[in-house]
Design a protein around this motif. Sequence first.
Motif, PDB file in Angstrom:
ATOM      1  N   SER A   9       0.867  -1.189   0.000  1.00  0.00           N
ATOM      2  CA  SER A   9       0.000   0.000   0.000  1.00  0.00           C
ATOM      3  C   SER A   9       0.897   1.230   0.000  1.00  0.00           C
ATOM      4  CB  SER A   9      -0.956  -0.001   1.190  1.00  0.00           C
ATOM      5  OG  SER A   9      -0.241   0.044   2.385  1.00  0.00           O
ATOM      6  N   CYS A  10       0.456   2.245  -0.733  1.00  0.00           N
ATOM      7  CA  CYS A  10       1.281   3.461  -0.850  1.00  0.00           C
ATOM      8  C   CYS A  10       0.431   4.592  -1.412  1.00  0.00           C
ATOM      9  CB  CYS A  10       2.489   3.199  -1.749  1.00  0.00           C
ATOM     10  SG  CYS A  10       2.063   2.809  -3.453  1.00  0.00           S
ATOM     11  N   PRO A  11       0.914   5.819  -1.348  1.00  0.00           N
ATOM     12  CA  PRO A  11       0.181   6.917  -1.983  1.00  0.00           C
ATOM     13  C   PRO A  11       0.040   6.627  -3.480  1.00  0.00           C
ATOM     14  CG  PRO A  11       1.955   7.769  -0.597  1.00  0.00           C
ATOM     15  CD  PRO A  11       2.146   6.284  -0.682  1.00  0.00           C
ATOM     16  N   ASP A  12      -1.161   6.882  -4.016  1.00  0.00           N
ATOM     17  CA  ASP A  12      -1.355   6.589  -5.432  1.00  0.00           C
ATOM     18  C   ASP A  12      -0.650   7.632  -6.298  1.00  0.00           C
ATOM     19  OD1 ASP A  12      -2.154   5.367  -7.719  1.00  0.00           O
ATOM     20  OD2 ASP A  12      -4.292   5.761  -7.481  1.00  0.00           O
ATOM     21  N   ARG A  13      -0.029   7.161  -7.367  1.00  0.00           N
ATOM     22  CA  ARG A  13       0.572   8.029  -8.369  1.00  0.00           C
ATOM     23  C   ARG A  13       0.894   7.159  -9.577  1.00  0.00           C
ATOM     24  NH1 ARG A  13       6.847   8.765  -6.276  1.00  0.00           N
ATOM     25  NH2 ARG A  13       7.414   8.220  -8.421  1.00  0.00           N
ATOM     26  N   PRO A  14       1.067   7.727 -10.726  1.00  0.00           N
ATOM     27  CA  PRO A  14       1.353   6.905 -11.903  1.00  0.00           C
ATOM     28  C   PRO A  14       2.657   6.125 -11.748  1.00  0.00           C
ATOM     29  CG  PRO A  14       0.680   9.113 -12.559  1.00  0.00           C
ATOM     30  CD  PRO A  14       0.897   9.160 -11.071  1.00  0.00           C
ATOM     31  N   GLY A  15       2.694   4.947 -12.336  1.00  0.00           N
ATOM     32  CA  GLY A  15       3.942   4.204 -12.434  1.00  0.00           C
ATOM     33  C   GLY A  15       4.154   3.102 -11.425  1.00  0.00           C
ATOM     34  N   ILE A  16       3.275   2.974 -10.461  1.00  0.00           N
ATOM     35  CA  ILE A  16       3.506   1.971  -9.424  1.00  0.00           C
ATOM     36  C   ILE A  16       3.489   0.557 -10.014  1.00  0.00           C
ATOM     37  CG2 ILE A  16       2.708   1.034  -7.227  1.00  0.00           C
ATOM     38  CD1 ILE A  16       1.241   3.767  -6.811  1.00  0.00           C
ATOM     39  N   VAL A  17       2.395   0.254 -10.721  1.00  0.00           N
ATOM     40  CA  VAL A  17       2.260  -1.106 -11.249  1.00  0.00           C
ATOM     41  C   VAL A  17       3.395  -1.411 -12.231  1.00  0.00           C
ATOM     42  CG1 VAL A  17       0.769  -2.699 -12.525  1.00  0.00           C
ATOM     43  CG2 VAL A  17      -0.238  -1.059 -10.928  1.00  0.00           C
ATOM     44  N   ALA A  18       3.722  -0.426 -13.059  1.00  0.00           N
ATOM     45  CA  ALA A  18       4.826  -0.631 -14.013  1.00  0.00           C
ATOM     46  C   ALA A  18       6.119  -0.956 -13.277  1.00  0.00           C
ATOM     47  CB  ALA A  18       4.994   0.619 -14.876  1.00  0.00           C
ATOM     48  N   ALA A  19       6.409  -0.203 -12.237  1.00  0.00           N
ATOM     49  CA  ALA A  19       7.654  -0.430 -11.491  1.00  0.00           C
ATOM     50  C   ALA A  19       7.669  -1.807 -10.835  1.00  0.00           C
ATOM     51  CB  ALA A  19       7.828   0.669 -10.435  1.00  0.00           C
ATOM     52  N   VAL A  20       6.562  -2.168 -10.212  1.00  0.00           N
ATOM     53  CA  VAL A  20       6.517  -3.435  -9.490  1.00  0.00           C
ATOM     54  C   VAL A  20       6.561  -4.616 -10.451  1.00  0.00           C
ATOM     55  CG1 VAL A  20       5.115  -4.910  -7.986  1.00  0.00           C
ATOM     56  CG2 VAL A  20       5.311  -2.447  -7.508  1.00  0.00           C
ATOM     57  N   THR A  21       5.769  -4.550 -11.501  1.00  0.00           N
ATOM     58  CA  THR A  21       5.727  -5.706 -12.403  1.00  0.00           C
ATOM     59  C   THR A  21       7.017  -5.824 -13.211  1.00  0.00           C
ATOM     60  OG1 THR A  21       4.508  -4.400 -14.046  1.00  0.00           O
ATOM     61  CG2 THR A  21       3.199  -5.749 -12.541  1.00  0.00           C
ATOM     62  N   SER A  22       7.648  -4.692 -13.533  1.00  0.00           N
ATOM     63  CA  SER A  22       8.944  -4.772 -14.214  1.00  0.00           C
ATOM     64  C   SER A  22       9.970  -5.426 -13.287  1.00  0.00           C
ATOM     65  CB  SER A  22       9.412  -3.374 -14.618  1.00  0.00           C
ATOM     66  OG  SER A  22       8.506  -2.808 -15.544  1.00  0.00           O
ATOM     67  N   PHE A  23       9.954  -5.039 -12.021  1.00  0.00           N
ATOM     68  CA  PHE A  23      10.855  -5.653 -11.051  1.00  0.00           C
ATOM     69  C   PHE A  23      10.644  -7.164 -10.995  1.00  0.00           C
ATOM     70  CE2 PHE A  23      11.402  -7.391  -6.805  1.00  0.00           C
ATOM     71  CZ  PHE A  23      12.743  -7.128  -6.576  1.00  0.00           C
ATOM     72  N   LEU A  24       9.374  -7.567 -10.871  1.00  0.00           N
ATOM     73  CA  LEU A  24       9.090  -9.005 -10.759  1.00  0.00           C
ATOM     74  C   LEU A  24       9.525  -9.744 -12.025  1.00  0.00           C
ATOM     75  CD1 LEU A  24       5.604  -8.938  -8.978  1.00  0.00           C
ATOM     76  CD2 LEU A  24       7.783  -9.713  -8.008  1.00  0.00           C
ATOM     77  N   TYR A  25       9.333  -9.109 -13.149  1.00  0.00           N
ATOM     78  CA  TYR A  25       9.750  -9.730 -14.411  1.00  0.00           C
ATOM     79  C   TYR A  25      11.252  -9.946 -14.434  1.00  0.00           C
ATOM     80  CZ  TYR A  25      10.687 -10.234 -19.394  1.00  0.00           C
ATOM     81  OH  TYR A  25      11.121 -10.686 -20.605  1.00  0.00           O
ATOM     82  N   GLU A  26      11.968  -8.934 -13.993  1.00  0.00           N
ATOM     83  CA  GLU A  26      13.431  -9.065 -13.948  1.00  0.00           C
ATOM     84  C   GLU A  26      13.878 -10.175 -12.997  1.00  0.00           C
ATOM     85  OE1 GLU A  26      14.516  -5.125 -12.876  1.00  0.00           O
ATOM     86  OE2 GLU A  26      13.626  -4.318 -14.736  1.00  0.00           O
ATOM     87  N   GLN A  27      13.044 -10.418 -11.968  1.00  0.00           N
ATOM     88  CA  GLN A  27      13.380 -11.485 -11.019  1.00  0.00           C
ATOM     89  C   GLN A  27      12.944 -12.859 -11.526  1.00  0.00           C
ATOM     90  OE1 GLN A  27      15.149 -11.028  -8.251  1.00  0.00           O
ATOM     91  NE2 GLN A  27      15.285  -8.793  -8.570  1.00  0.00           N
ATOM     92  N   GLY A  28      12.399 -12.888 -12.727  1.00  0.00           N
ATOM     93  CA  GLY A  28      11.979 -14.177 -13.281  1.00  0.00           C
ATOM     94  C   GLY A  28      10.634 -14.662 -12.787  1.00  0.00           C
TER      95      GLY A  28
END
Lengths: 284, 284, 284, 284
Positions: A9-28
């Motif tokens: 949970s965090c303050p809403d702002r653009p880019g959260i989902v992109a950042a998190v899912t890109s991270f997870l993708y990089e982690q395989g």
Amino acid sequence: QHRARLVISCPDRPGIVAAVTSFLYEQGANIVESSQYSTDPEGGTFFLRIEFDTPMMATRKANIEKAFAPIAQTFQMNWRFRLHNDLQKLAIFVSKEEHCLLELLWEWQAGELLADIAVVISNHEYMRESVESIGIPYYFIPVTKEKKAEAEGKQLALLNEYKVDTIVLARYMQILSPEFVAQFPAKIINIHHSFLPAFVGARPYERAYERGVKLIGATSHYVTDDLDEGPIIEQDVARVDHRYHPEDLKRIGRIIEKTVLARALKWHLEDRVIIYQNKTIVFN
Amino acid sequence: QHRARLVISCPDRPGIVAAVTSFLYEQGANIVESSQYSTDPEGGTFFLRIEFDTPMMATRKANIEKAFAPIAQTFQMNWRFRLHNDLQKLAIFVSKEEHCLLELLWEWQAGELLADIAVVISNHEYMRESVESIGIPYYFIPVTKEKKAEAEGKQLALLNEYKVDTIVLARYMQILSPEFVAQFPAKIINIHHSFLPAFVGARPYERAYERGVKLIGATSHYVTDDLDEGPIIEQDVARVDHRYHPEDLKRIGRIIEKTVLARALKWHLEDRVIIYQNKTIVFN
Amino acid sequence: QHRARLVISCPDRPGIVAAVTSFLYEQGANIVESSQYSTDPEGGTFFLRIEFDTPMMATRKANIEKAFAPIAQTFQMNWRFRLHNDLQKLAIFVSKEEHCLLELLWEWQAGELLADIAVVISNHEYMRESVESIGIPYYFIPVTKEKKAEAEGKQLALLNEYKVDTIVLARYMQILSPEFVAQFPAKIINIHHSFLPAFVGARPYERAYERGVKLIGATSHYVTDDLDEGPIIEQDVARVDHRYHPEDLKRIGRIIEKTVLARALKWHLEDRVIIYQNKTIVFN
Amino acid sequence: QHRARLVISCPDRPGIVAAVTSFLYEQGANIVESSQYSTDPEGGTFFLRIEFDTPMMATRKANIEKAFAPIAQTFQMNWRFRLHNDLQKLAIFVSKEEHCLLELLWEWQAGELLADIAVVISNHEYMRESVESIGIPYYFIPVTKEKKAEAEGKQLALLNEYKVDTIVLARYMQILSPEFVAQFPAKIINIHHSFLPAFVGARPYERAYERGVKLIGATSHYVTDDLDEGPIIEQDVARVDHRYHPEDLKRIGRIIEKTVLARALKWHLEDRVIIYQNKTIVFN
């Protein structure tokens, strides 16, 4: 095995989902379920729960957390990774009414309650045999008005000893002290035998009977200092009519109570419930 | 205004959500709702529906689509952007039973049905006044066994003239020809007056009465060549008992029918329904 | 104690209720519940169930029946008096799935199933301990295609020995022979794991999954020669969606199955269910 | 035609049903439906509703009542015969929200509301056209704090003029004075937009949202001096979750409100509702 989940949970702002899912993708990681909610895209709070598979997750968890920390900081996240197989330790508190406890034990035996039932604590001896017969420790701690603090002290010692994560009040008919509750924020789940906020407090079925309602209900909620005022996780109702006496309402209510409590507890154990401003977001 | 949605289906593999949400972030979009489903993380099909806000979306849509095309190609996506305010054009087909049509008109007048009801077509004159009084064109096209092809020709001409996107069969009691259906794949929504697959075909309430069921239902589904066999969007039921005659079942059923059809249509209009192997994924 | 019930069916004509209630009044009975239904006031069949209190009912039953016989003859009644405390003897048949049996045992222990569970018969050894631990005899009778007649012979011998009134198929996965069924007309209650008449026969959850239904259900019915075609006593449903695999449907279905079976059985035991032309009248 | 009903309440004692049904038999009546309830066979109150067919009932009603009077006196009965075709005259009060009124009008046009809608009274002009277009008189009576007594005077004059039997508050957002209510005991039916007794008073959906309930509801009840405290006739609920804003709750609530009000009103019109100690017995 390889499954884990991330809750944010965090303050809403653009880019959260992109950042998190890109991270997870990089982690395989392969995302198998994802749920999100924002109280308000402009200045609100954002909630995200992602379930994912990634090889060797158990051994890599600490590294992944370390790698995720900078992203979390950027977005001011409250966050937690949890392995699917990292079971929470439960303490179940019960008094005389057995139906909720039995339902939880039955679901646990059937492999449908993903938790480790560490201990059952009761202010009665009544349920000892049922509990011990399936290998769960049972403690009888009588509670009287005068010795309440002493009883809670014993309870706390057991919760400590068994490293309990979540406490389930399965029709436990004693009110916990504010001091006790304060030690387990968002970690005590109660089942109240009415459709809250109707019939807060004692004897709800008798009062439902007096009022002549045509539906009765049950409510599972987190316990806070305000009696029956904590965040609601789940509710349900059943139809009744003028022929039902309070005893009938109780009998029908038992089915609702145990079903509602079991549902709420499962969602809690799967990190599907997030508290926000005395309400819950439930990703189910 | 600035709201739009993106609906995607493609072979499941890691990185899809990261790629899509990173793209949307770069386009300045803020995600307000996101739903996803995978039939199988290993070799299955992945479905994603994202609702987002981005300034000037209406004018930028073509550019955004162009920029998205390479990503779509990489992941072999079926995909579509749709503006929230880009309303679908509806044709409602109706026979003598008016309750479903009236419900849709009422919801449309109340601003709850986000569509443009372009035309109502009926094989009866019965509903003309109700429809025309609120400014919607009404066409009476009688259908007989012999002149069915001719009637369908007239219907198709109207659907063409009004540029209809979706056809709603609101208790339209004629069976459409395979040729007609083939022209509107996944674009014809029917309400069947039973809980499918029970009581496929004619006179379901009479047959429910004969069988002595204790619940009756209604089913909204996409129309395919197989009568009442298309992908189910939504179903619901109501309780009945031995005292109910077929007329009573019909009366109760009307409430279920109109409610179920309205729900299914709304989800369809909001691109919340995706067909996959004669079943539906519903992101609601 | 003093409570009994009278259940009647006869050709409908004026004066039935007057005759019966006048008779009961003369016998000193106070009516506490009364339900009636007529398939058609003109030439139909009339059904009546009256629950009443009268002192010394147990000792007076034979006399009351004798006194009632002339009235019954006048109106061509099928009729039966039953004492509230005259419990039916049950045989529960079970295979591997335990949830229905456990629910019945739990309700019986809680005093909510007014019957005498005389015996549990299974084609598996699996449930022996649960059953014997509460003092109910358990018989393992394996059933194979070749030795089905032999197995049914053993079952019949037990049913005879234990003077069984009603047989409950609590997810018993063997089909009983017509000869067996013929010996227990309107006395065998089954729970089918679908919302009949949808998914008659085997593997209903798998087929519900294939068809993509949005609600699943269970049906309790009397067993007749036609598989899953007997008179329906009770049904219920639960909502599912595209995310549920067959295993999930089974898990959710278990709750419906056990609830529906328990309700149907209770009504049967209280003589609230009357069969008429392959349908049931349920006075609940 | 020949159908009528008799509704009785009296102190419970043996022989009531025998006396009443014998009387009806002697009058040539055939009972088509009968319902009864006793609060307590020992010293409680007994309620009976019988629907019957008898030739020439309309012309014989006065004679039958005269003949029944001695029986009624013997058992200290409150009682009433009513012809099936003797329709009650309704006044519907409405403010700005139209859904409940529209539902009642629609059911009335469909022949499902057995009443004579004599007049619609509103504190707004908004609904005039919908009402007058189907031939029902519409009166606009503005209500202000200062002129409330004057407005109620006008309302009472209309109720008198139209000989109104039952008043329906179909989301009428003004509180009636105790003096007004006192003139229509058990004759004013309200729909409250919450699951009472939760959220008594104003803005229930906003408060339901604040509390974070997982089900919302509506309640139809008789109006008494105590706001939202009158005898409940019917209630129902619908499931909601964290994503629903107050506007969504209102939208969903409208469907529950109109359905619950229509059900309650029908039962009232068919004399199926009996008030007893601020609760209702509903024979449905």
